[in-house]
Design a protein around this motif. Structure first.
Motif, mmCIF file in Angstrom:
data_model
loop_
_atom_site.group_PDB
_atom_site.id
_atom_site.type_symbol
_atom_site.label_atom_id
_atom_site.label_comp_id
_atom_site.label_asym_id
_atom_site.label_seq_id
_atom_site.Cartn_x
_atom_site.Cartn_y
_atom_site.Cartn_z
ATOM 1 N N GLU A 39 18.963 -12.859 23.930
ATOM 2 C CA GLU A 39 18.807 -13.856 25.045
ATOM 3 C C GLU A 39 20.453 -14.131 25.481
ATOM 4 O OE1 GLU A 39 16.734 -16.804 23.486
ATOM 5 O OE2 GLU A 39 14.753 -15.553 23.098
ATOM 6 N N PHE A 40 20.256 -14.772 26.703
ATOM 7 C CA PHE A 40 21.523 -15.346 27.304
ATOM 8 C C PHE A 40 22.237 -16.214 26.310
ATOM 9 C CE2 PHE A 40 24.271 -17.710 30.128
ATOM 10 C CZ PHE A 40 24.966 -16.775 30.531
ATOM 11 N N GLY A 41 23.179 -16.083 25.898
ATOM 12 C CA GLY A 41 24.106 -16.914 25.099
ATOM 13 C C GLY A 41 25.516 -16.552 25.026
ATOM 14 N N LEU A 42 26.258 -17.156 24.063
ATOM 15 C CA LEU A 42 27.613 -16.848 23.655
ATOM 16 C C LEU A 42 27.785 -15.148 23.158
ATOM 17 C CD1 LEU A 42 30.752 -17.931 23.603
ATOM 18 C CD2 LEU A 42 30.137 -18.595 21.007
ATOM 19 N N PRO A 43 27.085 -14.798 22.199
ATOM 20 C CA PRO A 43 27.243 -13.402 22.021
ATOM 21 C C PRO A 43 26.995 -12.231 23.321
ATOM 22 C CG PRO A 43 25.675 -14.455 20.346
ATOM 23 C CD PRO A 43 25.883 -15.329 21.543
ATOM 24 N N LEU A 44 26.074 -12.797 24.170
ATOM 25 C CA LEU A 44 25.876 -11.690 25.397
ATOM 26 C C LEU A 44 26.994 -12.026 26.208
ATOM 27 C CD1 LEU A 44 24.389 -10.004 27.275
ATOM 28 C CD2 LEU A 44 23.250 -11.819 28.106
ATOM 29 N N LEU A 45 27.748 -13.159 26.243
ATOM 30 C CA LEU A 45 28.861 -13.334 27.109
ATOM 31 C C LEU A 45 30.147 -12.760 26.730
ATOM 32 C CD1 LEU A 45 28.682 -17.226 28.141
ATOM 33 C CD2 LEU A 45 28.232 -15.305 29.716
ATOM 34 N N LEU A 46 30.014 -12.778 25.188
ATOM 35 C CA LEU A 46 31.312 -12.015 24.617
ATOM 36 C C LEU A 46 31.198 -10.773 24.667
ATOM 37 C CD1 LEU A 46 33.741 -11.670 22.408
ATOM 38 C CD2 LEU A 46 31.875 -11.688 20.705
ATOM 39 N N ARG A 47 30.116 -10.070 24.641
ATOM 40 C CA ARG A 47 30.059 -8.494 24.781
ATOM 41 C C ARG A 47 30.047 -8.123 26.131
ATOM 42 N NH1 ARG A 47 25.919 -9.228 20.255
ATOM 43 N NH2 ARG A 47 26.683 -8.154 18.647
ATOM 44 N N PHE A 48 29.744 -8.953 27.199
ATOM 45 C CA PHE A 48 29.716 -9.011 28.594
ATOM 46 C C PHE A 48 31.382 -8.852 28.872
ATOM 47 C CE2 PHE A 48 29.790 -10.151 33.013
ATOM 48 C CZ PHE A 48 28.850 -8.901 33.561
ATOM 49 N N ALA A 49 32.009 -9.910 28.506
ATOM 50 C CA ALA A 49 33.611 -9.882 28.680
ATOM 51 C C ALA A 49 34.125 -8.483 28.050
ATOM 52 C CB ALA A 49 34.199 -11.027 28.172
ATOM 53 N N VAL A 50 33.667 -7.999 27.020
ATOM 54 C CA VAL A 50 34.297 -6.783 26.342
ATOM 55 C C VAL A 50 34.025 -5.674 27.051
ATOM 56 C CG1 VAL A 50 34.134 -5.254 24.315
ATOM 57 C CG2 VAL A 50 34.250 -7.853 24.080
ATOM 58 N N ALA A 51 32.842 -5.551 27.931
ATOM 59 C CA ALA A 51 32.423 -4.647 28.892
ATOM 60 C C ALA A 51 33.225 -4.575 30.007
ATOM 61 C CB ALA A 51 30.994 -4.582 29.099
ATOM 62 N N GLY A 52 33.613 -5.691 30.396
ATOM 63 C CA GLY A 52 34.560 -5.843 31.578
ATOM 64 C C GLY A 52 35.964 -5.363 31.457
ATOM 65 N N LEU A 53 36.357 -5.607 30.272
ATOM 66 C CA LEU A 53 37.582 -5.359 29.747
ATOM 67 C C LEU A 53 37.811 -3.797 29.613
ATOM 68 C CD1 LEU A 53 38.756 -8.035 27.459
ATOM 69 C CD2 LEU A 53 39.676 -7.785 29.688
ATOM 70 N N SER A 54 36.480 -3.104 29.024
ATOM 71 C CA SER A 54 36.473 -1.692 28.668
ATOM 72 C C SER A 54 36.658 -0.974 29.827
ATOM 73 C CB SER A 54 35.313 -1.527 27.807
ATOM 74 O OG SER A 54 35.258 -2.250 26.603
ATOM 75 N N LEU A 55 36.066 -1.626 31.094
ATOM 76 C CA LEU A 55 36.040 -0.886 32.392
ATOM 77 C C LEU A 55 37.268 -0.786 32.942
ATOM 78 C CD1 LEU A 55 34.114 0.462 34.716
ATOM 79 C CD2 LEU A 55 33.621 -1.859 35.510
ATOM 80 N N LEU A 56 37.936 -2.032 32.733
ATOM 81 C CA LEU A 56 39.322 -2.099 33.264
ATOM 82 C C LEU A 56 40.261 -0.768 32.610
ATOM 83 C CD1 LEU A 56 40.108 -5.738 33.681
ATOM 84 C CD2 LEU A 56 39.551 -4.171 35.762
ATOM 85 N N ARG A 57 39.966 -0.882 31.528
ATOM 86 C CA ARG A 57 40.804 0.176 30.608
ATOM 87 C C ARG A 57 40.580 1.726 30.841
ATOM 88 N NH1 ARG A 57 44.496 2.478 29.237
ATOM 89 N NH2 ARG A 57 45.518 2.644 26.931
#
Length: 246
Positions: free
Chosen positions: A98-116
């Motif tokens: 569900e939407f929450g801090l773990p999802l936001l964390l993994r979403f941010a990591v996915a964005g950084l991974s896309l940049l890399r």
């Protein structure tokens, strides 16, 4: 010659470690959705995040050893350090059902991974050939279509997934098929980022071909006029020589 050979060997080693980083970051994409779709923590997704963090950390350590100033290199690669911390945090965080801090964390990591990943693939992406750009865009839309087919219940066929990927990437939004689940909605965000960039590359390459052909035609016209003027000047000089000899 030995120095040139050593430099070539170092570049080859760097390329191999960069491909390892790319493979590790690509593996986090299914791990993200495994954690998102599972109601409870999943060992496979956690393991992939942990292995990706270890691979990225090892690669940066080895690349720093090849650099003349290792500490300065590691300081400049702050994005990789942030990614390692984010991947480790994602490996121990609760499930993202569900939407929450773990999802936001993994979403941010996915964005950084896309940049890399974009940074690693930039030399290959920006080659400029129209055929190359078309092939790249087709591959991106194909992968996005398969992703929608797997994640969106309303996209019951691969054709529906490809159509949803194209309308999402082109920001058309006809509304016949739309993302309905949390996983497909998050996936749509990345489809817009990657697909719109790919479509923009295609339109820019086509425009460049037209501009290049127009410029080539103008150059040909200028050269033709210049040759005509040179011929006229030669004829005038020849006439002047004939008049002077009389």
């Amino acid at each position: 010659m030995p120095a040139l050979s050593d430099k070539h060997s170092a570049l080859h080693t760097q390329a191999r470690w960069h491909w390892l980083v790319l493979a590790a970051l690509l593996a986090t994409i299914p791990a993200f959705y495994i954690e998102l779709l599972e109601a409870s923590p999943h060992a496979v997704g956690r393991g992939v995040y942990l292995l990706a963090a270890l691979a990225l950390g090892l690669a940066q350590w080895q690349l720093a050893r090849l650099h003349a100033q290792a500490r300065l290199y590691l300081r400049r690669q702050w994005l990789d350090g942030l990614l390692v911390l984010g991947l480790l945090a994602s490996a121990v965080a609760p499930a993202s059902g569900e939407f929450g801090l773990p999802l936001l964390l993994r979403f941010a990591v996915a964005g950084l991974s896309l940049l890399r990943m974009t940074d690693i693939l930039r030399p290959w992406i920006t080659r400029g050939s129209l055929r190359h750009v078309l092939a790249l865009s087709a591959a991106v839309l194909g992968v996005c279509g398969i992703g929608f087919w797997l994640l969106e219940p309303r996209a019951q066929t691969i054709g529906n997934g490809l159509w949803l990927a194209f309308t999402t990437a082109a920001t058309v939004g006809y509304g016949d098929i739309v993302p309905t689940t949390l996983a497909s909605k998050i996936f749509a965000v990345f489809v817009v980022l990657m697909g719109y960039a790919a479509i923009s590359l295609v339109t820019a390459s086509i425009a460049a071909v037209w501009v290049e052909s127009t410029e080539r035609k103008i150059e040909q016209d200028i050269l033709r006029e210049l040759h005509a003027e040179v011929r006229a000047l030669r004829e005038e000089l020849r006439a002047l020589k004939q008049d002077s000899t009389r």
